[in-house]
Design a protein around this motif. Structure first.
Motif, PDB file in Angstrom:
ATOM      1  N   ALA A  10       0.813  -1.224   0.000  1.00 39.06           N
ATOM      2  CA  ALA A  10       0.000   0.000   0.000  1.00 39.06           C
ATOM      3  C   ALA A  10       0.843   1.268   0.000  1.00 39.06           C
ATOM      4  N   GLY A  11       2.083   1.181   0.409  1.00 29.11           N
ATOM      5  CA  GLY A  11       2.881   2.380   0.584  1.00 29.11           C
ATOM      6  C   GLY A  11       3.788   2.731  -0.570  1.00 29.11           C
ATOM      7  N   THR A  12       3.774   1.930  -1.631  1.00 31.70           N
ATOM      8  CA  THR A  12       4.655   2.195  -2.763  1.00 31.70           C
ATOM      9  C   THR A  12       3.883   2.040  -4.072  1.00 31.70           C
ATOM     10  N   ARG A  13       4.441   2.585  -5.128  1.00 31.11           N
ATOM     11  CA  ARG A  13       3.790   2.549  -6.443  1.00 31.11           C
ATOM     12  C   ARG A  13       3.589   1.130  -6.961  1.00 31.11           C
ATOM     13  N   GLY A  14       4.491   0.231  -6.644  1.00 32.53           N
ATOM     14  CA  GLY A  14       4.434  -1.120  -7.184  1.00 32.53           C
ATOM     15  C   GLY A  14       3.520  -2.061  -6.437  1.00 32.53           C
ATOM     16  N   GLY A  15       2.777  -1.553  -5.479  1.00 34.16           N
ATOM     17  CA  GLY A  15       1.953  -2.397  -4.630  1.00 34.16           C
ATOM     18  C   GLY A  15       0.953  -3.251  -5.381  1.00 34.16           C
ATOM     19  N   VAL A  16       0.325  -2.683  -6.396  1.00 33.03           N
ATOM     20  CA  VAL A  16      -0.685  -3.430  -7.151  1.00 33.03           C
ATOM     21  C   VAL A  16      -0.046  -4.637  -7.838  1.00 33.03           C
ATOM     22  N   ASN A  17       1.107  -4.427  -8.462  1.00 35.48           N
ATOM     23  CA  ASN A  17       1.781  -5.556  -9.111  1.00 35.48           C
ATOM     24  C   ASN A  17       2.241  -6.592  -8.087  1.00 35.48           C
ATOM     25  N   ARG A  18       2.668  -6.153  -6.934  1.00 37.39           N
ATOM     26  CA  ARG A  18       3.097  -7.108  -5.908  1.00 37.39           C
ATOM     27  C   ARG A  18       1.923  -7.944  -5.413  1.00 37.39           C
ATOM     28  N   VAL A  19       0.768  -7.327  -5.271  1.00 41.15           N
ATOM     29  CA  VAL A  19      -0.434  -8.088  -4.897  1.00 41.15           C
ATOM     30  C   VAL A  19      -0.713  -9.138  -5.963  1.00 41.15           C
ATOM     31  N   ARG A  20      -0.628  -8.765  -7.213  1.00 41.70           N
ATOM     32  CA  ARG A  20      -0.876  -9.700  -8.312  1.00 41.70           C
ATOM     33  C   ARG A  20       0.130 -10.849  -8.285  1.00 41.70           C
ATOM     34  N   ILE A  21       1.392 -10.553  -7.999  1.00 42.25           N
ATOM     35  CA  ILE A  21       2.419 -11.595  -7.914  1.00 42.25           C
ATOM     36  C   ILE A  21       2.088 -12.571  -6.798  1.00 42.25           C
ATOM     37  N   VAL A  22       1.785 -12.050  -5.622  1.00 39.24           N
ATOM     38  CA  VAL A  22       1.483 -12.917  -4.473  1.00 39.24           C
ATOM     39  C   VAL A  22       0.267 -13.790  -4.777  1.00 39.24           C
ATOM     40  N   ARG A  23      -0.742 -13.219  -5.353  1.00 42.27           N
ATOM     41  CA  ARG A  23      -1.945 -14.016  -5.665  1.00 42.27           C
ATOM     42  C   ARG A  23      -1.629 -15.126  -6.664  1.00 42.27           C
ATOM     43  N   ASN A  24      -0.745 -14.857  -7.610  1.00 43.40           N
ATOM     44  CA  ASN A  24      -0.353 -15.903  -8.553  1.00 43.40           C
ATOM     45  C   ASN A  24       0.474 -16.985  -7.881  1.00 43.40           C
ATOM     46  N   LEU A  25       1.336 -16.590  -6.955  1.00 40.67           N
ATOM     47  CA  LEU A  25       2.157 -17.580  -6.254  1.00 40.67           C
ATOM     48  C   LEU A  25       1.333 -18.418  -5.290  1.00 40.67           C
ATOM     49  N   ARG A  26       0.184 -17.938  -4.889  1.00 41.44           N
ATOM     50  CA  ARG A  26      -0.707 -18.742  -4.044  1.00 41.44           C
ATOM     51  C   ARG A  26      -1.236 -19.945  -4.807  1.00 41.44           C
ATOM     52  N   ASP A  27      -1.455 -19.769  -6.104  1.00 38.91           N
ATOM     53  CA  ASP A  27      -1.941 -20.875  -6.934  1.00 38.91           C
ATOM     54  C   ASP A  27      -0.901 -21.988  -7.037  1.00 38.91           C
ATOM     55  N   ARG A  28       0.328 -21.583  -7.314  1.00 40.54           N
ATOM     56  CA  ARG A  28       1.446 -22.533  -7.414  1.00 40.54           C
ATOM     57  C   ARG A  28       2.743 -21.747  -7.546  1.00 40.54           C
ATOM     58  N   PRO A  29       3.875 -22.374  -7.205  1.00 42.64           N
ATOM     59  CA  PRO A  29       5.161 -21.696  -7.389  1.00 42.64           C
ATOM     60  C   PRO A  29       5.390 -21.397  -8.874  1.00 42.64           C
ATOM     61  N   ARG A  30       6.020 -20.280  -9.141  1.00 45.73           N
ATOM     62  CA  ARG A  30       6.319 -19.892 -10.519  1.00 45.73           C
ATOM     63  C   ARG A  30       7.696 -19.251 -10.564  1.00 45.73           C
ATOM     64  N   ASN A  31       8.275 -19.216 -11.761  1.00 48.75           N
ATOM     65  CA  ASN A  31       9.519 -18.479 -11.936  1.00 48.75           C
ATOM     66  C   ASN A  31       9.204 -17.089 -12.478  1.00 48.75           C
ATOM     67  N   ALA A  32      10.208 -16.250 -12.558  1.00 49.26           N
ATOM     68  CA  ALA A  32       9.996 -14.853 -12.954  1.00 49.26           C
ATOM     69  C   ALA A  32       9.433 -14.752 -14.367  1.00 49.26           C
ATOM     70  N   ASN A  33       9.896 -15.594 -15.273  1.00 43.22           N
ATOM     71  CA  ASN A  33       9.407 -15.553 -16.646  1.00 43.22           C
ATOM     72  C   ASN A  33       7.924 -15.921 -16.716  1.00 43.22           C
ATOM     73  N   GLU A  34       7.525 -16.940 -15.981  1.00 50.69           N
ATOM     74  CA  GLU A  34       6.115 -17.325 -15.952  1.00 50.69           C
ATOM     75  C   GLU A  34       5.245 -16.195 -15.399  1.00 50.69           C
ATOM     76  N   LEU A  35       5.725 -15.555 -14.344  1.00 40.62           N
ATOM     77  CA  LEU A  35       4.975 -14.442 -13.762  1.00 40.62           C
ATOM     78  C   LEU A  35       4.856 -13.285 -14.749  1.00 40.62           C
ATOM     79  N   ALA A  36       5.953 -12.982 -15.434  1.00 48.68           N
ATOM     80  CA  ALA A  36       5.929 -11.889 -16.418  1.00 48.68           C
ATOM     81  C   ALA A  36       4.902 -12.167 -17.505  1.00 48.68           C
TER      82      ALA A  36
END
Length: 91
Positions: A10-36
């Motif tokens: 919530a305190g930085t500009r990238g917060g929305v993308n970080r939320v999206r990353i965490v939600r994707n990692l909840r589904d299953r582990p991923r590498n950076a390329n898969e997340l991108a």
């Protein structure tokens, strides 16, 4: 940990993308390329966010360098409810 979560999501500009990353990692582990690809975000941006999340004990990488998978940490999982409260405010 709660202060770190508020800062990261919530305190930085990238917060929305970080939320999206965490939600994707909840589904299953991923590498950076898969997340991108999954999130339609530049690879370098994803690695920056993963570094920030790792620095604050939200994610941890596997031991492999090539295709390194990222997992949510046990410490983060203990604060999942706080994360959801923050994520609702960010979206």
């Amino acid at each position: 940990m709660e202060k770190a979560l508020w800062y990261l999501f919530a305190g930085t500009r990238g917060g929305v993308n970080r939320v999206r990353i965490v939600r994707n990692l909840r589904d299953r582990p991923r590498n950076a390329n898969e997340l991108a690809e999954e999130l339609d975000v530049d690879y370098n941006t994803i690695t920056h966010h993963l570094d920030m999340l790792e620095e604050h004990d939200v994610v941890e990488p596997s031991d492999h360098n090539y295709g390194k998978l990222y997992f949510l940490t046990d410490q983060f999982e203990r604060h999942a409810e706080t994360f959801e409260d923050i994520a609702e405010e960010v979206n």
